[in-house]
Design a protein around this motif. Structure first.
Motif, short mmCIF file in Angstrom:
data_model
loop_
_atom_site.label_atom_id
_atom_site.label_comp_id
_atom_site.label_asym_id
_atom_site.label_seq_id
_atom_site.Cartn_x
_atom_site.Cartn_y
_atom_site.Cartn_z
N ILE A 1 0.94 -1.04 0.38
CA ILE A 1 0.30 0.34 -0.16
C ILE A 1 1.37 1.50 -0.43
CG2 ILE A 1 -1.49 1.40 0.90
CD1 ILE A 1 -2.73 -1.36 2.31
N ARG A 2 1.89 1.17 0.94
CA ARG A 2 3.21 2.27 1.35
C ARG A 2 2.55 2.98 -0.97
NH1 ARG A 2 5.07 0.36 6.24
NH2 ARG A 2 3.88 0.79 7.66
N VAL A 3 3.97 1.80 -1.31
CA VAL A 3 4.62 2.15 -2.48
C VAL A 3 3.64 2.19 -3.93
CG1 VAL A 3 5.08 0.26 -3.99
CG2 VAL A 3 6.15 -0.16 -1.69
N ASN A 4 2.37 1.80 -3.28
CA ASN A 4 1.53 2.49 -4.35
C ASN A 4 0.80 3.44 -4.37
OD1 ASN A 4 1.18 -0.70 -5.17
ND2 ASN A 4 -0.46 -1.22 -4.21
N GLN A 5 0.55 3.82 -2.79
CA GLN A 5 0.44 5.92 -2.97
C GLN A 5 1.68 6.41 -2.97
OE1 GLN A 5 -0.56 5.56 1.79
NE2 GLN A 5 -2.01 5.37 1.32
N SER A 6 2.68 5.83 -2.74
CA SER A 6 3.74 6.99 -3.58
C SER A 6 3.74 6.52 -4.86
CB SER A 6 5.18 6.14 -2.84
OG SER A 6 7.00 6.60 -3.05
N MET A 7 3.58 5.87 -5.78
CA MET A 7 3.89 5.65 -6.79
C MET A 7 2.97 6.32 -7.43
SD MET A 7 4.94 1.41 -7.19
CE MET A 7 5.31 1.90 -9.48
N ALA A 8 1.90 6.59 -7.34
CA ALA A 8 0.45 7.11 -7.24
C ALA A 8 0.79 9.13 -7.53
CB ALA A 8 -0.64 6.82 -6.77
N LYS A 9 1.71 9.09 -6.21
CA LYS A 9 2.26 10.71 -6.09
C LYS A 9 2.52 11.37 -6.71
CE LYS A 9 0.94 11.16 -0.67
NZ LYS A 9 1.45 10.55 0.58
N GLU A 10 3.63 10.58 -7.38
CA GLU A 10 5.05 10.26 -7.91
C GLU A 10 3.95 10.72 -9.54
OE1 GLU A 10 8.15 7.34 -8.99
OE2 GLU A 10 7.55 7.17 -6.82
N VAL A 11 3.22 10.19 -9.65
CA VAL A 11 2.80 10.13 -11.04
C VAL A 11 1.70 11.93 -11.44
CG1 VAL A 11 0.83 9.41 -13.01
CG2 VAL A 11 1.89 8.00 -11.68
N ALA A 12 0.89 12.19 -9.44
CA ALA A 12 0.34 12.94 -10.06
C ALA A 12 1.32 14.20 -9.50
CB ALA A 12 -0.56 12.84 -8.47
N HIS A 13 2.46 14.23 -9.03
CA HIS A 13 3.60 15.08 -9.54
C HIS A 13 3.40 15.32 -11.28
CE1 HIS A 13 3.29 16.37 -5.34
NE2 HIS A 13 3.48 15.01 -5.44
N GLU A 14 4.13 14.36 -11.96
CA GLU A 14 4.59 14.78 -12.59
C GLU A 14 3.26 15.41 -13.49
OE1 GLU A 14 6.17 10.83 -14.44
OE2 GLU A 14 7.20 10.82 -12.88
N TRP A 15 2.24 15.50 -13.62
CA TRP A 15 1.08 15.93 -14.10
C TRP A 15 0.38 16.99 -13.42
CZ3 TRP A 15 -1.43 14.37 -18.72
CH2 TRP A 15 -0.83 13.20 -19.01
N GLU A 16 1.38 17.82 -12.51
CA GLU A 16 0.91 19.06 -11.95
C GLU A 16 1.64 19.80 -12.47
OE1 GLU A 16 1.99 18.80 -8.40
OE2 GLU A 16 0.13 18.08 -7.25
#
Length: 81
Positions: A9-24
């Motif tokens: 779960i931590r890895v998934n949240q971290s990866m999802a946040k990275e994707v979101a930050h790229e799209w910002e």
């Protein structure tokens, strides 16, 4: 004992946040186009974004949520084996 599920779960949240930050950093038109692509991937046939995906924040939330689901699905399949 540390649960392996919590680590996933931590890895998934971290990866999802990275994707979101790229799209910002993306333009509004790029965000809209990607959100439409996500909607099409899950079976929606709309050619325009629905009312609940009109703001940049809503679009980024959709992208982060979809990324989290996608990474979670991959991790769950891998952990079964």
């Amino acid at each position: 004992m540390i649960s392996p599920v919590r680590n996933v779960i931590r890895v998934n949240q971290s990866m999802a946040k990275e994707v979101a930050h790229e799209w910002e950093r993306a333009s509004s038109s790029e965000l809209s186009a990607y959100c439409l692509h996500i909607l099409q991937e899950i079976g929606c046939t709309n050619t325009e974004l629905p009312d609940n995906l009109q703001t940049r924040e809503q679009q980024l939330n959709l992208i982060a949520g979809f990324a989290s689901y996608a990474f979670g699905r991959v991790e769950n399949v891998a952990s079964v084996n």
